[in-house]
Design an enzyme around this catalytic site. Structure first.
Site, PDB file in Angstrom:
ATOM      1  N   SER A  62       0.810  -1.226   0.000  1.00 53.71           N
ATOM      2  CA  SER A  62       0.000   0.000   0.000  1.00 53.71           C
ATOM      3  C   SER A  62       0.842   1.274   0.000  1.00 53.71           C
ATOM      4  O   SER A  62       1.884   1.345   0.659  1.00 53.71           O
ATOM      5  CB  SER A  62      -0.885  -0.015   1.249  1.00 53.71           C
ATOM      6  OG  SER A  62      -1.433   1.255   1.475  1.00 53.71           O
ATOM      7  N   GLU A  91       0.111   3.671   1.693  1.00 54.00           N
ATOM      8  CA  GLU A  91       0.155   4.104   3.098  1.00 54.00           C
ATOM      9  C   GLU A  91       1.556   3.922   3.675  1.00 54.00           C
ATOM     10  O   GLU A  91       1.933   4.601   4.622  1.00 54.00           O
ATOM     11  CB  GLU A  91      -0.826   3.264   3.925  1.00 54.00           C
ATOM     12  CG  GLU A  91      -2.205   3.835   4.034  1.00 54.00           C
ATOM     13  CD  GLU A  91      -2.273   5.103   4.875  1.00 54.00           C
ATOM     14  OE1 GLU A  91      -1.886   5.048   6.046  1.00 54.00           O
ATOM     15  OE2 GLU A  91      -2.710   6.128   4.353  1.00 54.00           O
ATOM     16  N   TYR A 121      -1.762   0.022  10.545  1.00 58.68           N
ATOM     17  CA  TYR A 121      -2.005  -0.661   9.262  1.00 58.68           C
ATOM     18  C   TYR A 121      -0.783  -0.545   8.353  1.00 58.68           C
ATOM     19  O   TYR A 121      -0.321  -1.533   7.773  1.00 58.68           O
ATOM     20  CB  TYR A 121      -3.231  -0.035   8.586  1.00 58.68           C
ATOM     21  CG  TYR A 121      -3.412  -0.403   7.135  1.00 58.68           C
ATOM     22  CD1 TYR A 121      -4.004  -1.603   6.762  1.00 58.68           C
ATOM     23  CD2 TYR A 121      -2.984   0.470   6.118  1.00 58.68           C
ATOM     24  CE1 TYR A 121      -4.168  -1.943   5.420  1.00 58.68           C
ATOM     25  CE2 TYR A 121      -3.155   0.144   4.780  1.00 58.68           C
ATOM     26  CZ  TYR A 121      -3.743  -1.061   4.433  1.00 58.68           C
ATOM     27  OH  TYR A 121      -3.902  -1.390   3.099  1.00 58.68           O
TER      28      TYR A 121
HETATM   29  P1  NAP Z   1     -11.480  -4.674   1.352  1.00 54.86           P
HETATM   30  O1  NAP Z   1     -12.600  -4.327   0.430  1.00 54.86           O
HETATM   31  O2  NAP Z   1     -11.504  -4.192   2.758  1.00 54.86           O
HETATM   32  O3  NAP Z   1     -11.383  -6.282   1.370  1.00 54.86           O
HETATM   33  C1  NAP Z   1     -10.574  -6.955   2.300  1.00 54.86           C
HETATM   34  C2  NAP Z   1     -10.750  -8.448   2.120  1.00 54.86           C
HETATM   35  O4  NAP Z   1      -9.918  -9.112   3.080  1.00 54.86           O
HETATM   36  C3  NAP Z   1     -12.194  -8.929   2.372  1.00 54.86           C
HETATM   37  O5  NAP Z   1     -12.476  -9.976   1.469  1.00 54.86           O
HETATM   38  C4  NAP Z   1     -12.093  -9.492   3.784  1.00 54.86           C
HETATM   39  O6  NAP Z   1     -13.037 -10.495   4.055  1.00 54.86           O
HETATM   40  C5  NAP Z   1     -10.695 -10.098   3.742  1.00 54.86           C
HETATM   41  N1  NAP Z   1     -10.162 -10.376   5.059  1.00 54.86           N
HETATM   42  C6  NAP Z   1     -10.177  -9.577   6.157  1.00 54.86           C
HETATM   43  N2  NAP Z   1      -9.609 -10.210   7.186  1.00 54.86           N
HETATM   44  C7  NAP Z   1      -9.233 -11.444   6.749  1.00 54.86           C
HETATM   45  C8  NAP Z   1      -8.636 -12.573   7.360  1.00 54.86           C
HETATM   46  N3  NAP Z   1      -8.321 -12.577   8.656  1.00 54.86           N
HETATM   47  N4  NAP Z   1      -8.396 -13.670   6.596  1.00 54.86           N
HETATM   48  C9  NAP Z   1      -8.746 -13.676   5.296  1.00 54.86           C
HETATM   49  N5  NAP Z   1      -9.333 -12.650   4.660  1.00 54.86           N
HETATM   50  C10 NAP Z   1      -9.571 -11.544   5.389  1.00 54.86           C
HETATM   51  O7  NAP Z   1     -10.093  -4.236   0.724  1.00 54.86           O
HETATM   52  P2  NAP Z   1      -9.730  -3.845  -0.801  1.00 54.86           P
HETATM   53  O8  NAP Z   1      -9.961  -2.396  -0.973  1.00 54.86           O
HETATM   54  O9  NAP Z   1     -10.355  -4.825  -1.710  1.00 54.86           O
HETATM   55  O10 NAP Z   1      -8.152  -4.039  -0.783  1.00 54.86           O
HETATM   56  C11 NAP Z   1      -7.552  -5.283  -1.143  1.00 54.86           C
HETATM   57  C12 NAP Z   1      -6.145  -5.346  -0.573  1.00 54.86           C
HETATM   58  O11 NAP Z   1      -5.371  -4.287  -1.117  1.00 54.86           O
HETATM   59  C13 NAP Z   1      -6.039  -5.178   0.934  1.00 54.86           C
HETATM   60  O12 NAP Z   1      -4.952  -5.951   1.377  1.00 54.86           O
HETATM   61  C14 NAP Z   1      -5.741  -3.707   1.122  1.00 54.86           C
HETATM   62  O13 NAP Z   1      -5.083  -3.512   2.356  1.00 54.86           O
HETATM   63  C15 NAP Z   1      -4.841  -3.478  -0.071  1.00 54.86           C
HETATM   64  N6  NAP Z   1      -4.810  -2.114  -0.620  1.00 54.86           N
HETATM   65  C16 NAP Z   1      -5.991  -1.504  -0.950  1.00 54.86           C
HETATM   66  C17 NAP Z   1      -5.961  -0.245  -1.529  1.00 54.86           C
HETATM   67  C18 NAP Z   1      -7.232   0.455  -1.927  1.00 54.86           C
HETATM   68  O14 NAP Z   1      -7.175   1.682  -2.170  1.00 54.86           O
HETATM   69  N7  NAP Z   1      -8.359  -0.241  -2.049  1.00 54.86           N
HETATM   70  C19 NAP Z   1      -4.728   0.374  -1.772  1.00 54.86           C
HETATM   71  C20 NAP Z   1      -3.565  -0.288  -1.431  1.00 54.86           C
HETATM   72  C21 NAP Z   1      -3.614  -1.555  -0.868  1.00 54.86           C
HETATM   73  P3  NAP Z   1     -14.506 -10.139   4.650  1.00 54.86           P
HETATM   74  O15 NAP Z   1     -15.336  -9.753   3.458  1.00 54.86           O
HETATM   75  O16 NAP Z   1     -14.909 -11.425   5.278  1.00 54.86           O
HETATM   76  O17 NAP Z   1     -14.333  -9.012   5.623  1.00 54.86           O
HETATM   77  N1  GDD Z   2     -12.616   6.990   6.030  1.00 55.95           N
HETATM   78  C1  GDD Z   2     -12.757   8.328   6.181  1.00 55.95           C
HETATM   79  N2  GDD Z   2     -13.914   8.822   6.698  1.00 55.95           N
HETATM   80  N3  GDD Z   2     -11.725   9.136   5.821  1.00 55.95           N
HETATM   81  C2  GDD Z   2     -11.894  10.474   5.956  1.00 55.95           C
HETATM   82  C3  GDD Z   2     -13.075  11.042   6.461  1.00 55.95           C
HETATM   83  C4  GDD Z   2     -14.133  10.180   6.856  1.00 55.95           C
HETATM   84  O1  GDD Z   2     -15.184  10.600   7.323  1.00 55.95           O
HETATM   85  N4  GDD Z   2     -12.939  12.386   6.448  1.00 55.95           N
HETATM   86  C5  GDD Z   2     -11.732  12.657   5.957  1.00 55.95           C
HETATM   87  N5  GDD Z   2     -11.079  11.486   5.656  1.00 55.95           N
HETATM   88  C6  GDD Z   2      -9.714  11.393   5.134  1.00 55.95           C
HETATM   89  C7  GDD Z   2      -8.811  10.458   5.933  1.00 55.95           C
HETATM   90  O2  GDD Z   2      -8.313  11.114   7.112  1.00 55.95           O
HETATM   91  C8  GDD Z   2      -7.727  10.165   4.903  1.00 55.95           C
HETATM   92  O3  GDD Z   2      -6.759  11.184   4.927  1.00 55.95           O
HETATM   93  C9  GDD Z   2      -8.481  10.207   3.565  1.00 55.95           C
HETATM   94  O4  GDD Z   2      -9.755  10.803   3.840  1.00 55.95           O
HETATM   95  C10 GDD Z   2      -8.693   8.861   2.913  1.00 55.95           C
HETATM   96  O5  GDD Z   2      -9.248   7.977   3.868  1.00 55.95           O
HETATM   97  P1  GDD Z   2      -9.782   6.517   3.465  1.00 55.95           P
HETATM   98  O6  GDD Z   2     -10.723   6.596   2.330  1.00 55.95           O
HETATM   99  O7  GDD Z   2     -10.252   5.854   4.723  1.00 55.95           O
HETATM  100  O8  GDD Z   2      -8.499   5.783   2.865  1.00 55.95           O
HETATM  101  P2  GDD Z   2      -6.970   5.723   3.342  1.00 55.95           P
HETATM  102  O9  GDD Z   2      -6.186   6.564   2.380  1.00 55.95           O
HETATM  103  O10 GDD Z   2      -6.804   5.973   4.774  1.00 55.95           O
HETATM  104  O11 GDD Z   2      -6.644   4.172   3.114  1.00 55.95           O
HETATM  105  C11 GDD Z   2      -7.045   3.523   1.897  1.00 55.95           C
HETATM  106  O12 GDD Z   2      -6.016   3.616   0.945  1.00 55.95           O
HETATM  107  C12 GDD Z   2      -4.800   2.952   1.294  1.00 55.95           C
HETATM  108  C13 GDD Z   2      -3.819   3.198   0.151  1.00 55.95           C
HETATM  109  O13 GDD Z   2      -3.227   4.453   0.291  1.00 55.95           O
HETATM  110  C14 GDD Z   2      -7.374   2.065   2.251  1.00 55.95           C
HETATM  111  O14 GDD Z   2      -7.948   1.454   1.137  1.00 55.95           O
HETATM  112  C15 GDD Z   2      -6.126   1.293   2.615  1.00 55.95           C
HETATM  113  O15 GDD Z   2      -6.440  -0.089   2.769  1.00 55.95           O
HETATM  114  C16 GDD Z   2      -5.101   1.478   1.490  1.00 55.95           C
HETATM  115  O16 GDD Z   2      -3.917   0.769   1.775  1.00 55.95           O
END
Ligand code: NAP
Ligand code: GDD
Length: 337
Positions: free
Chosen positions: A132, A134, A155
Site C-alpha cells: 500500500s 500508506e 495498518y
Molecule cells: P477490502 O474491500 O476491505 O477487502 C478486504 C478483504 O480481506 C475482504 O475480502 C475481507 O473479508 C478479507 N479479510 C479480512 N480479514 C481477513 C482474514 N483474517 N483472513 C482472510 N481474509 C480476510 O479491501 P480492498 O480495498 O479490496 O483491498 C484489497 C487489498 O489491497 C487489501 O490488502 C488492502 O489492504 C490493499 N490495498 C488496498 C488499496 C485500496 O485503495 N483499495 C490500496 C492499497 C492496498 P470479509 O469480506 O470477510 O471481511
Molecule cells: N474513512 C474516512 N472517513 N476518511 C476520511 C473522512 C471520513 O469521514 N474524512 C476525511 N477522511 C480522510 C482520511 O483522514 C484520509 O486522509 C483520507 O480521507 C482517505 O481515507 P480513506 O478513504 O479511509 O483511505 P486511506 O487513504 O486511509 O486508506 C485507503 O487507501 C490505502 C492506500 O493508500 C485504504 O484502502 C487502505 O487499505 C489502502 O492501503
C-alpha cells in the site's frame, strides 16, 4: 488450466480481480472466504450463480490468521498464482485494533508466504502481495520505490512488514514474489466507510431527501485516486513477467477530499458546504497528508495505463449511489403500512 488463489475475494479488489481472471478462459479461480454468521458475498454473488463459471470459480474457507487452513489449501489446490489481497484494510480502525491488524496484515502475509514456499518446492508458483501507498506515510510526494518509507498507522506498519517479507522471500528463496505498492483505488464496490464511498453514498441520499448532513474528518488530505477495475489488471501483469519485481501503481494525479466533495456534490447540483459537518471522531492520531504516486515503471515495463480518470471515477460512483438512494427511497415510500 491455470489455478489462481485469491485471498480477500469478498472485498472490492478481490471481486474485480476474480472477474478479470475469469474473463480469461484458461483460469480457474479459488477464492478464500472467512466464516461469518451472515454471508457477506454481495460483491461476488454474480460470479457464484453464473453457470458459465460453475467449474472455474470455487470458494474455500480459510483465514489469514490460520496457517493450517492456508497450508492445506495450497496442498489441495496446488495453484500457479496466489494473490494475497486479504486484510483488515481500514487505516482508522487499525488505531483501535493494532494487534489484530498486525496479525492479519503483517503475520498473515508471512503465513501465506510460508505456505507458498512449501508448495514452491514441488512446482512453480507466483505470489502477489497487496502492498500500500500508506507505507510512504509522511514521505514527501511524488512517491516511487526510491522514496524512503515512513508509515503513519498500525495498518501501514503491518503492510510494510508484509512488503519486506515478500521482498525477502524473493531474495532468500528465489521465489517469484512481487509486491504491488498500490495507491488508493475506488469504485461503486468500495467499502462504505472509506472516504470516497462515504461521500458518494451521502450525496445521493441527501439529493433524494433521505439524509440532511454528512459528518466527516480532515478534508485537506490528498490522495492519488484511481479505479479499482484498472488496478487489478496491474496485479495480474506483475505475475506475467519474465522476472519478479515490485511496482508502484498509481494515476500520477492527486486531489483533496474537499475537491472530491465539491465535484461529487456538484454533479448533483448541491453545494457540499451546506451539508458537511466536522467531527474529530473521523480524524486519525497521525495523518497521511499527501499521496501522489509515480507509476512510470508500471507504465514502461508492464505497459499498464489507468483507463478511468478522476472525473470519470467520481461520476461512476455518484451515478451508482444516486440510483441506490432512489431505490431505497422508493422502497420506503411503498412499504405496506
Ligand atoms: P477490502 O474491500 O476491505 O477487502 C478486504 C478483504 O480481506 C475482504 O475480502 C475481507 O473479508 C478479507 N479479510 C479480512 N480479514 C481477513 C482474514 N483474517 N483472513 C482472510 N481474509 C480476510 O479491501 P480492498 O480495498 O479490496 O483491498 C484489497 C487489498 O489491497 C487489501 O490488502 C488492502 O489492504 C490493499 N490495498 C488496498 C488499496 C485500496 O485503495 N483499495 C490500496 C492499497 C492496498 P470479509 O469480506 O470477510 O471481511
Ligand atoms: N474513512 C474516512 N472517513 N476518511 C476520511 C473522512 C471520513 O469521514 N474524512 C476525511 N477522511 C480522510 C482520511 O483522514 C484520509 O486522509 C483520507 O480521507 C482517505 O481515507 P480513506 O478513504 O479511509 O483511505 P486511506 O487513504 O486511509 O486508506 C485507503 O487507501 C490505502 C492506500 O493508500 C485504504 O484502502 C487502505 O487499505 C489502502 O492501503
Amino acid at each position: 488450466m491455470k489455478h489462481a488463489v485469491v485471498t480477500g475475494i469478498t472485498g472490492q479488489d478481490g471481486s474485480y480481480l476474480a472477474e478479470f481472471l475469469l474473463s480469461k478462459p484458461e483460469y480457474v479461480v479459488h477464492g478464500l472466504v472467512r466464516r461469518s454468521s451472515t454471508l457477506n458475498r454481495s460483491r461476488i454473488d454474480h460470479l457464484t450463480i453464473d453457470p458459465a463459471f460453475r467449474d472455474r470459480f470455487h470458494l474455500h474457507y480459510a483465514d489469514l490468521a490460520d496457517s493450517a487452513s492456508l497450508g492445506s489449501l495450497m496442498d489441495q489446490i496446488k495453484p500457479d498464482e496466489v494473490y494475497n489481497l486479504g486484510a483488515q484494510s481500514h487505516v482508522r480502525v487499525s488505531f483501535d485494533q493494532p494487534l489484530y491488524t498486525a496479525d492479519v496484515v503483517g503475520l498473515g502475509t508471512l503465513r501465506i508466504l510460508e505456505a507458498v514456499r512449501q508448495l514452491a518446492r514441488t512446482k512453480p508458483v507466483r505470489f502477489y502481495q497487496a502492498s500500500s501507498s500508506e507505507m510512504f506515510g509522511s514521505a514527501p510526494p511524488p512517491q516511487s520505490l526510491d522514496t524512503p518509507f515512513h508509515p503513519r498507522s498500525p495498518y501501514a506498519c503491518a503492510k510494510l512488514y508484509g512488503h519486506w517479507q515478500t521482498v525477502n522471500y524473493r531474495e532468500a528463496y528465489g521465489m517469484y514474489a512481487c509486491s504491488g505498492v498500490l495507491f488508493n483505488h475506488e469504485s461503486p464496490r468500495r467499502g462504505e466507510s472509506f472516504v470516497t464511498r462515504k461521500i458518494t453514498l451521502g450525496a445521493g441520499r441527501i439529493k433524494v431527501g433521505l439524509q440532511d448532513r454528512l459528518v466527516m474528518g480532515n478534508l485537506d488530505a490528498k490522495r492519488d485516486w484511481g479505479f479499482a477495475g484498472d488496478f487489478v489488471k496491474a496485479m495480474w501483469l506483475m505475475l506475467q513477467q519474465s522476472e519478479p519485481k515490485d511496482y508502484v501503481v498509481a494515476t500520477g494525479e492527486t486531489h483533496s477530499v474537499r475537491e472530491f466533495l465539491e465535484i461529487a456534490f456538484g454533479m448533483l447540483d448541491l453545494d457540499y458546504q451546506d451539508f458537511v459537518k466536522f467531527d474529530p471522531r473521523y480524524t486519525r492520531p497521525s495523518e497521511v497528508d499527501v499521496l501522489l504516486g509515480d507509476p512510470s515503471e508500471a507504465k514502461n515495463v508492464l505497459g499498464w495505463r489507468p483507463e478511468v480518470d478522476f472525473q470519470g471515477l467520481v461520476k461512476m460512483m455518484v451515478e451508482h449511489d444516486l440510483e441506490l438512494a432512489r431505490r431505497e427511497k422508493h422502497l420506503l415510500e411503498y412499504r405496506p403500512q
